[in-house]
Design a protein around this motif. Sequence first.
Motif, PDB file in Angstrom:
ATOM      1  N   GLU A 105       0.817  -1.211   0.000  1.00  0.00           N
ATOM      2  CA  GLU A 105       0.000   0.000   0.000  1.00  0.00           C
ATOM      3  C   GLU A 105       0.854   1.266   0.000  1.00  0.00           C
ATOM      4  O   GLU A 105       0.400   2.332  -0.402  1.00  0.00           O
ATOM      5  CB  GLU A 105      -0.940   0.014   1.209  1.00  0.00           C
ATOM      6  CG  GLU A 105      -1.982  -1.083   1.180  1.00  0.00           C
ATOM      7  CD  GLU A 105      -2.875  -1.009  -0.050  1.00  0.00           C
ATOM      8  OE1 GLU A 105      -3.359   0.095  -0.368  1.00  0.00           O
ATOM      9  OE2 GLU A 105      -3.075  -2.058  -0.691  1.00  0.00           O
ATOM     10  N   ASP A 106       2.100   1.158   0.455  1.00  0.00           N
ATOM     11  CA  ASP A 106       3.014   2.307   0.480  1.00  0.00           C
ATOM     12  C   ASP A 106       3.655   2.573  -0.875  1.00  0.00           C
ATOM     13  O   ASP A 106       4.269   3.618  -1.086  1.00  0.00           O
ATOM     14  CB  ASP A 106       4.131   2.078   1.515  1.00  0.00           C
ATOM     15  CG  ASP A 106       3.602   2.007   2.935  1.00  0.00           C
ATOM     16  OD1 ASP A 106       2.770   2.863   3.302  1.00  0.00           O
ATOM     17  OD2 ASP A 106       4.026   1.101   3.677  1.00  0.00           O
ATOM     18  N   VAL A 107       3.539   1.633  -1.800  1.00  0.00           N
ATOM     19  CA  VAL A 107       4.146   1.760  -3.120  1.00  0.00           C
ATOM     20  C   VAL A 107       3.317   2.736  -3.957  1.00  0.00           C
ATOM     21  O   VAL A 107       2.087   2.610  -4.026  1.00  0.00           O
ATOM     22  CB  VAL A 107       4.222   0.381  -3.818  1.00  0.00           C
ATOM     23  CG1 VAL A 107       4.758   0.514  -5.232  1.00  0.00           C
ATOM     24  CG2 VAL A 107       5.076  -0.577  -2.995  1.00  0.00           C
ATOM     25  N   PRO A 108       3.970   3.724  -4.585  1.00  0.00           N
ATOM     26  CA  PRO A 108       3.226   4.671  -5.422  1.00  0.00           C
ATOM     27  C   PRO A 108       2.391   3.965  -6.489  1.00  0.00           C
ATOM     28  O   PRO A 108       2.857   3.007  -7.122  1.00  0.00           O
ATOM     29  CB  PRO A 108       4.334   5.520  -6.062  1.00  0.00           C
ATOM     30  CG  PRO A 108       5.468   5.444  -5.083  1.00  0.00           C
ATOM     31  CD  PRO A 108       5.396   4.037  -4.530  1.00  0.00           C
ATOM     32  N   ASP A 109       1.162   4.439  -6.661  1.00  0.00           N
ATOM     33  CA  ASP A 109       0.247   3.847  -7.644  1.00  0.00           C
ATOM     34  C   ASP A 109       0.856   3.822  -9.038  1.00  0.00           C
ATOM     35  O   ASP A 109       0.647   2.865  -9.788  1.00  0.00           O
ATOM     36  CB  ASP A 109      -1.073   4.617  -7.666  1.00  0.00           C
ATOM     37  CG  ASP A 109      -1.873   4.427  -6.387  1.00  0.00           C
ATOM     38  OD1 ASP A 109      -1.657   3.420  -5.676  1.00  0.00           O
ATOM     39  OD2 ASP A 109      -2.703   5.308  -6.086  1.00  0.00           O
ATOM     40  N   LYS A 110       1.604   4.849  -9.382  1.00  0.00           N
ATOM     41  CA  LYS A 110       2.179   4.936 -10.722  1.00  0.00           C
ATOM     42  C   LYS A 110       3.127   3.756 -10.993  1.00  0.00           C
ATOM     43  O   LYS A 110       3.221   3.279 -12.119  1.00  0.00           O
ATOM     44  CB  LYS A 110       2.912   6.259 -10.907  1.00  0.00           C
ATOM     45  CG  LYS A 110       3.203   6.589 -12.354  1.00  0.00           C
ATOM     46  CD  LYS A 110       3.757   7.981 -12.517  1.00  0.00           C
ATOM     47  CE  LYS A 110       2.636   8.984 -12.399  1.00  0.00           C
ATOM     48  NZ  LYS A 110       3.053  10.344 -12.707  1.00  0.00           N
ATOM     49  N   LEU A 111       3.796   3.263  -9.967  1.00  0.00           N
ATOM     50  CA  LEU A 111       4.658   2.083 -10.140  1.00  0.00           C
ATOM     51  C   LEU A 111       3.811   0.842 -10.393  1.00  0.00           C
ATOM     52  O   LEU A 111       4.082   0.069 -11.319  1.00  0.00           O
ATOM     53  CB  LEU A 111       5.536   1.872  -8.914  1.00  0.00           C
ATOM     54  CG  LEU A 111       6.691   2.840  -8.735  1.00  0.00           C
ATOM     55  CD1 LEU A 111       7.353   2.644  -7.378  1.00  0.00           C
ATOM     56  CD2 LEU A 111       7.706   2.684  -9.860  1.00  0.00           C
ATOM     57  N   LYS A 112       2.781   0.660  -9.574  1.00  0.00           N
ATOM     58  CA  LYS A 112       1.916  -0.520  -9.715  1.00  0.00           C
ATOM     59  C   LYS A 112       1.194  -0.500 -11.054  1.00  0.00           C
ATOM     60  O   LYS A 112       1.113  -1.526 -11.733  1.00  0.00           O
ATOM     61  CB  LYS A 112       0.926  -0.587  -8.558  1.00  0.00           C
ATOM     62  CG  LYS A 112       1.601  -0.869  -7.214  1.00  0.00           C
ATOM     63  CD  LYS A 112       0.606  -1.077  -6.102  1.00  0.00           C
ATOM     64  CE  LYS A 112       0.277   0.211  -5.411  1.00  0.00           C
ATOM     65  NZ  LYS A 112      -0.514   0.057  -4.187  1.00  0.00           N
ATOM     66  N   GLU A 113       0.678   0.650 -11.443  1.00  0.00           N
ATOM     67  CA  GLU A 113      -0.093   0.768 -12.678  1.00  0.00           C
ATOM     68  C   GLU A 113       0.759   0.559 -13.921  1.00  0.00           C
ATOM     69  O   GLU A 113       0.238   0.221 -14.978  1.00  0.00           O
ATOM     70  CB  GLU A 113      -0.762   2.140 -12.750  1.00  0.00           C
ATOM     71  CG  GLU A 113      -1.841   2.317 -11.712  1.00  0.00           C
ATOM     72  CD  GLU A 113      -2.288   3.763 -11.541  1.00  0.00           C
ATOM     73  OE1 GLU A 113      -1.686   4.660 -12.162  1.00  0.00           O
ATOM     74  OE2 GLU A 113      -3.222   3.987 -10.757  1.00  0.00           O
ATOM     75  N   ASN A 114       2.053   0.749 -13.785  1.00  0.00           N
ATOM     76  CA  ASN A 114       2.943   0.598 -14.939  1.00  0.00           C
ATOM     77  C   ASN A 114       3.809  -0.656 -14.853  1.00  0.00           C
ATOM     78  O   ASN A 114       4.814  -0.780 -15.547  1.00  0.00           O
ATOM     79  CB  ASN A 114       3.804   1.858 -15.100  1.00  0.00           C
ATOM     80  CG  ASN A 114       2.979   3.006 -15.661  1.00  0.00           C
ATOM     81  OD1 ASN A 114       2.677   3.041 -16.840  1.00  0.00           O
ATOM     82  ND2 ASN A 114       2.578   3.919 -14.789  1.00  0.00           N
ATOM     83  N   GLY A 115       3.392  -1.615 -14.021  1.00  0.00           N
ATOM     84  CA  GLY A 115       3.980  -2.944 -14.015  1.00  0.00           C
ATOM     85  C   GLY A 115       5.324  -3.101 -13.331  1.00  0.00           C
ATOM     86  O   GLY A 115       6.045  -4.058 -13.605  1.00  0.00           O
ATOM     87  N   ALA A 116       5.682  -2.200 -12.426  1.00  0.00           N
ATOM     88  CA  ALA A 116       6.957  -2.333 -11.717  1.00  0.00           C
ATOM     89  C   ALA A 116       6.926  -3.551 -10.811  1.00  0.00           C
ATOM     90  O   ALA A 116       5.933  -3.812 -10.133  1.00  0.00           O
ATOM     91  CB  ALA A 116       7.249  -1.083 -10.896  1.00  0.00           C
ATOM     92  N   GLU A 117       8.019  -4.282 -10.791  1.00  0.00           N
ATOM     93  CA  GLU A 117       8.163  -5.368  -9.831  1.00  0.00           C
ATOM     94  C   GLU A 117       8.419  -4.744  -8.459  1.00  0.00           C
ATOM     95  O   GLU A 117       9.164  -3.773  -8.339  1.00  0.00           O
ATOM     96  CB  GLU A 117       9.334  -6.260 -10.228  1.00  0.00           C
ATOM     97  CG  GLU A 117       9.532  -7.425  -9.298  1.00  0.00           C
ATOM     98  CD  GLU A 117      10.639  -8.368  -9.727  1.00  0.00           C
ATOM     99  OE1 GLU A 117      10.884  -9.331  -8.983  1.00  0.00           O
ATOM    100  OE2 GLU A 117      11.262  -8.144 -10.784  1.00  0.00           O
ATOM    101  N   ILE A 118       7.824  -5.307  -7.438  1.00  0.00           N
ATOM    102  CA  ILE A 118       7.982  -4.815  -6.073  1.00  0.00           C
ATOM    103  C   ILE A 118       8.721  -5.888  -5.277  1.00  0.00           C
ATOM    104  O   ILE A 118       8.259  -7.030  -5.205  1.00  0.00           O
ATOM    105  CB  ILE A 118       6.613  -4.510  -5.429  1.00  0.00           C
ATOM    106  CG1 ILE A 118       5.844  -3.505  -6.270  1.00  0.00           C
ATOM    107  CG2 ILE A 118       6.792  -4.019  -3.995  1.00  0.00           C
ATOM    108  CD1 ILE A 118       4.370  -3.399  -5.921  1.00  0.00           C
ATOM    109  N   VAL A 119       9.879  -5.521  -4.719  1.00  0.00           N
ATOM    110  CA  VAL A 119      10.669  -6.489  -3.962  1.00  0.00           C
ATOM    111  C   VAL A 119      10.951  -5.952  -2.557  1.00  0.00           C
ATOM    112  O   VAL A 119      10.993  -4.751  -2.336  1.00  0.00           O
ATOM    113  CB  VAL A 119      11.995  -6.850  -4.674  1.00  0.00           C
ATOM    114  CG1 VAL A 119      11.731  -7.515  -6.004  1.00  0.00           C
ATOM    115  CG2 VAL A 119      12.876  -5.647  -4.850  1.00  0.00           C
ATOM    116  N   ASP A 120      11.127  -6.879  -1.641  1.00  0.00           N
ATOM    117  CA  ASP A 120      11.508  -6.523  -0.278  1.00  0.00           C
ATOM    118  C   ASP A 120      12.992  -6.191  -0.244  1.00  0.00           C
ATOM    119  O   ASP A 120      13.736  -6.480  -1.179  1.00  0.00           O
ATOM    120  CB  ASP A 120      11.215  -7.688   0.673  1.00  0.00           C
ATOM    121  CG  ASP A 120       9.732  -7.951   0.832  1.00  0.00           C
ATOM    122  OD1 ASP A 120       8.938  -6.978   0.777  1.00  0.00           O
ATOM    123  OD2 ASP A 120       9.345  -9.126   0.994  1.00  0.00           O
TER     124      ASP A 120
END
Length: 156
Positions: A105-120
């Motif tokens: 939820e802390d990840v900017p929407d623009k990253l999620k909407e543009n397919g960025a991989e999210i890693v710990d």
Amino acid sequence: MTTRRVFISYEGSDRMKAKGFRLLRWNKNVNVEFQDRHLLDPVDSTNRGYIQQCIRDEIKGTSTTVVLVGENTKDSDWVDYEIERSLKDGNGLVAIKVDDSISDEDVPDKLKENGAEIVDWNPDEFGDAIERAASQRSKVGESTVRGRAGTGCGRS
């Protein structure tokens, strides 16, 4: 592994984590290779156009943008601008959470909407994540930038 040129994006309160991330490339126990571009030293100006030009200059010539995600990243207009600029330049994107307290939820929407991989925060995964983001580069370059437009001034 190919040495990638990456732009490091972060919100001001995560500056020390950005410096630590940058130092990982010299750690012989971590399999990550990159040359970095960044604004770890804040731009000494309040002129929005000048700051944006500094950001464009640093992103130019990079293949991947690594966004370090902390508690306040989602609210940073400058990180938002750096993501937008990275997408316009065709960079691959990867989001790295700066610690265990950071949620998706802390990840900017623009990253999620543009397919960025999210890693710990796991340095052993960073090299592969950067490589995957770079391989997505050609797909990202033609995409439409989604999310809010940046407003505001300064890196804080």
